[in-house]
Scaffold this active site. Structure first.
Site, PDB file in Angstrom:
ATOM      1  N   LYS A 236       0.857  -1.190   0.000  1.00 33.71           N
ATOM      2  CA  LYS A 236       0.000   0.000   0.000  1.00 33.71           C
ATOM      3  C   LYS A 236       0.886   1.230   0.000  1.00 33.71           C
ATOM      4  CE  LYS A 236      -4.536   0.770   0.206  1.00 33.71           C
ATOM      5  NZ  LYS A 236      -5.575  -0.026  -0.466  1.00 33.71           N
TER       6      LYS A 236
ATOM      7  N   VAL B 112     -17.675   3.750  -4.090  1.00 27.81           N
ATOM      8  CA  VAL B 112     -18.049   2.397  -3.682  1.00 27.81           C
ATOM      9  C   VAL B 112     -19.337   2.423  -2.860  1.00 27.81           C
ATOM     10  CG1 VAL B 112     -17.388   0.379  -2.334  1.00 27.81           C
ATOM     11  CG2 VAL B 112     -15.698   1.537  -3.764  1.00 27.81           C
TER      12      VAL B 112
END
Length: 359
Positions: free
Chosen positions: A94, A196
């Protein structure tokens, strides 16, 4: 550079990486800086036993360098487990960029980030995340061959697939807990209405659910009210709302010793990463009688779309694998019930079993 001694990020922030509470055997942690563009970034590579590390890049105005490091370490470890559980040949990584996405984002900064990714020579593959769009990732791709989730590298925006996977996960939780497939008439509190969260809300609305919605962006809330006939609630009260399902789709650590006793829903299933503030919170949910869909199991649709799709591909395989998230969660729920363990513990075990098999 690889970090082997304490370094400073941001304003007078001493960071001892190896003693950091979120350091869990990470393979590599890179602090990147570009003076010309103002880039300050941390790239955390947690585990590459299954393949090169893959995970999105988050741009956020962190309160401190330590807060940014905490996020990078937690999110990268979560990606290791997410990719393993989804059956992908990727490890976990990440990146975070310490900046305000609304004020500080420039093409020069994004290109400088791309240079940092390229220097890792493919050990880390980046993609969009909070504060970074697919258009931004196109800019990053000018400087690296390892930017995913763009129109050139695959299907583009991964958020619709994340939303689909979360919806399938919610259906699996309802089947397991309530013993029926129909979501019609159920009340769902959706916290967070980004790409989302709004996509999940649309699936739920079309399935006949009643929606309670919350977001720090008033315009997103107004849009949800108009589109879904939703009832608004303060984001800080979303988990306390009378609902059948609490669907956290904002930032992480929202499930903790304070909030869990306040949750009124019998199911928690949402898209946010790192929803549990600590390992103990999975047990707290179990003790409270709440069925929890582990975040990295339910929200894997985006990384599935990034990992499996190539330029010009149709999304048939991606959709099949994303819909199968419901089956994965059912397996987790059943094993957790049999072993009387938190669902998060079972999800971890399943991911660890695959990681161990790769050695």
């Amino acid at each position: 550079m690889n970090i082997s001694t304490p370094h400073r990020v941001g304003e007078d922030d001493p960071i001892d990486v190896f003693d950091h509470p979120e350091f869990r055997g990470h393979e590599q942690i890179v602090f990147g800086h570009d003076a010309a563009s103002g880039l300050k970034t941390i790239i955390a590579i947690h585990d590459t036993r299954l393949g090169p590390a893959a995970g999105g890049c988050r741009m956020w105005r962190y309160e401190s360098g330590d807060a940014a490091l905490t996020d990078a370490l937690r999110l990268s470890r979560g990606m290791t487990y997410k990719n393993a559980l989804a059956g992908l040949d990727f490890g976990g990584g990440k990146a975070v960029i310490i900046a305000d996405a609304q004020k500080d984002k420039t093409e020069a900064l994004l290109e400088a980030f791309g240079t940092q990714v390229e220097r890792l020579a493919g050990r880390y593959r980046t993609a969009e995340d909070v504060g970074i769009s697919t258009a931004d990732m196109d800019v990053v791709a000018r400087r690296t061959a390892f930017a995913l989730g763009t129109a050139k590298t695959g299907l583009g925006d991964p958020s619709p697939y994340t939303a689909l996977g979360v919806f399938e996960g919610i259906k699996a939780a309802v089947r397991f807990r309530l013993k029926h497939d129909d979501l019609s008439g159920l009340t769902v509190s959706v916290q967070g209405l980004g790409n989302v969260g709004f996509g999940v809300a649309r699936y739920l609305y079309e399935a006949g659910a009643r929606l309670v919605v919350s977001d720090i962006n008033d315009r997103s809330v107004a849009r949800a009210i108009e589109t879904f006939s939703a009832r608004p609630v303060d984001p800080n009260a979303a988990h306390k709302t009378d609902a059948d399902i609490f669907c956290p789709c904002a930032l992480g650590a929202g499930l903790n010793s304070v909030t869990i006793p306040e949750i009124r829903a019998g199911i928690v299933a949402g898209a946010a990463n790192n929803q549990l503030a600590s390992d103990q919170d999975g047990k707290r949910l179990l003790d409270a009688g709440i069925l929890y869909a582990p975040d990295y199991a339910i929200n894997a649709g985006g990384i599935i779309s990034i990992a499996l799709a190539g330029p010009g591909d149709k999304d048939t395989l991606v959709r099949e694998k994303t819909i199968a998230i419901g089956q994965t969660l059912t397996r987790i729920f059943e094993r957790a019930q049999t072993e009387n363990l938190p669902t998060q513990t079972i999800a971890d075990k399943l991911a660890q079993e695959r990681l161990s098999s790769a050695v």
